[in-house]
Motif scaffolding. Sequence first.
Motif, PDB file in Angstrom:
ATOM      1  N   PRO A 161     -37.946   7.266 -39.808  1.00 35.37           N
ATOM      2  CA  PRO A 161     -38.823   7.667 -40.693  1.00 35.37           C
ATOM      3  C   PRO A 161     -39.176   9.051 -40.273  1.00 35.37           C
ATOM      4  CG  PRO A 161     -39.508   5.420 -39.851  1.00 35.37           C
ATOM      5  CD  PRO A 161     -38.217   5.793 -39.226  1.00 35.37           C
ATOM      6  N   ASN A 162     -39.231   9.935 -41.335  1.00 38.08           N
ATOM      7  CA  ASN A 162     -39.540  11.261 -41.215  1.00 38.08           C
ATOM      8  C   ASN A 162     -40.601  12.160 -42.064  1.00 38.08           C
ATOM      9  OD1 ASN A 162     -39.097  14.197 -40.804  1.00 38.08           O
ATOM     10  ND2 ASN A 162     -37.041  14.392 -41.212  1.00 38.08           N
ATOM     11  N   PRO A 163     -41.832  12.517 -41.650  1.00 32.13           N
ATOM     12  CA  PRO A 163     -42.782  12.821 -42.367  1.00 32.13           C
ATOM     13  C   PRO A 163     -42.294  14.262 -43.078  1.00 32.13           C
ATOM     14  CG  PRO A 163     -43.710  12.073 -40.442  1.00 32.13           C
ATOM     15  CD  PRO A 163     -42.217  12.204 -40.013  1.00 32.13           C
ATOM     16  N   ALA A 164     -41.624  14.867 -42.548  1.00 30.07           N
ATOM     17  CA  ALA A 164     -41.340  16.117 -43.138  1.00 30.07           C
ATOM     18  C   ALA A 164     -40.363  15.833 -44.402  1.00 30.07           C
ATOM     19  CB  ALA A 164     -40.363  16.967 -42.080  1.00 30.07           C
ATOM     20  N   ALA A 165     -39.884  15.000 -44.502  1.00 31.77           N
ATOM     21  CA  ALA A 165     -38.956  14.473 -45.573  1.00 31.77           C
ATOM     22  C   ALA A 165     -39.892  14.242 -46.868  1.00 31.77           C
ATOM     23  CB  ALA A 165     -37.819  13.387 -45.186  1.00 31.77           C
ATOM     24  N   ALA A 166     -40.987  13.511 -46.687  1.00 31.31           N
ATOM     25  CA  ALA A 166     -42.015  13.095 -47.541  1.00 31.31           C
ATOM     26  C   ALA A 166     -42.494  14.324 -47.892  1.00 31.31           C
ATOM     27  CB  ALA A 166     -42.931  12.100 -46.868  1.00 31.31           C
ATOM     28  N   THR A 167     -42.848  15.226 -47.127  1.00 26.58           N
ATOM     29  CA  THR A 167     -43.511  16.636 -47.576  1.00 26.58           C
ATOM     30  C   THR A 167     -42.734  17.340 -48.527  1.00 26.58           C
ATOM     31  OG1 THR A 167     -44.810  16.551 -45.315  1.00 26.58           O
ATOM     32  CG2 THR A 167     -44.526  18.683 -46.633  1.00 26.58           C
ATOM     33  N   ARG A 168     -41.613  17.451 -47.865  1.00 26.14           N
ATOM     34  CA  ARG A 168     -40.430  18.132 -48.762  1.00 26.14           C
ATOM     35  C   ARG A 168     -40.173  17.535 -50.010  1.00 26.14           C
ATOM     36  NH1 ARG A 168     -37.041  18.939 -51.966  1.00 26.14           N
ATOM     37  NH2 ARG A 168     -35.243  20.377 -52.005  1.00 26.14           N
TER      38      ARG A 168
END
Length: 225
Positions: free
Chosen positions: A71-78
């Motif tokens: 899981p990568n919060p930055a990927a969801a933000t991007r």
Amino acid sequence: MNTLAARTGAGLDPVLADRVTEALLLAGLPVAHGGHGPGVHLLPDGAPGAVVLRWLASPRLEDAATAGGGPNPAAATRQLVADAVENALAEFLPALGLDAEHTTVRGAAGLPAAAPPEPNSPPPVDPAVRADLVTAVRRSAALAGLPLATRPGAAGITLTACTPTGLPDLGWNPSPRLPADVRPAVRDAVRHALGVALAATGLHLTWHRPPGIPPQLRAHGPSGA
């Protein structure tokens, strides 16, 4: 991932790419030449006469979104940032002579004629806006890859103070060359995208709809502050 593919019946990729690039610059959005963001990246679609449009955020966010596994919060933000800007592209490109959908953008009547800069343009940052909020907006916008207007009338995000609080209302300036009759369509589409993209990159925003005037997008500071 939402993308836009631009086409012409004649299959003239370079000509279409030039038209799309000019439309983006008129709207005030940067173009990611060579695939290096921030900006709109133009890619071959693989089909004759097609160009795909994809938003690239700041290198910091793009790199964070692809780092590591799991899981990568930055990927969801991007993804939120990219979807917001690409939705805006699909909304305003028809006003600039390109018949746009999320799957296809077809060459239409051509770009409107350029117009001279609007007189008495508001300052890009109202001096009455609180300095800490200017900093918060700048940080969030930089992460999303969206420019702030650097001088009166220049393209980018504008900040106007809401008196007496000093909270900024956020707007969007297209290029001063954009004709007056299509400026509202571009401004509204991009400002709506700001509400999603800047919130995704850590800014607390609210919409206000006072009677008799257009809705206002107001910044309150970093999320959680």
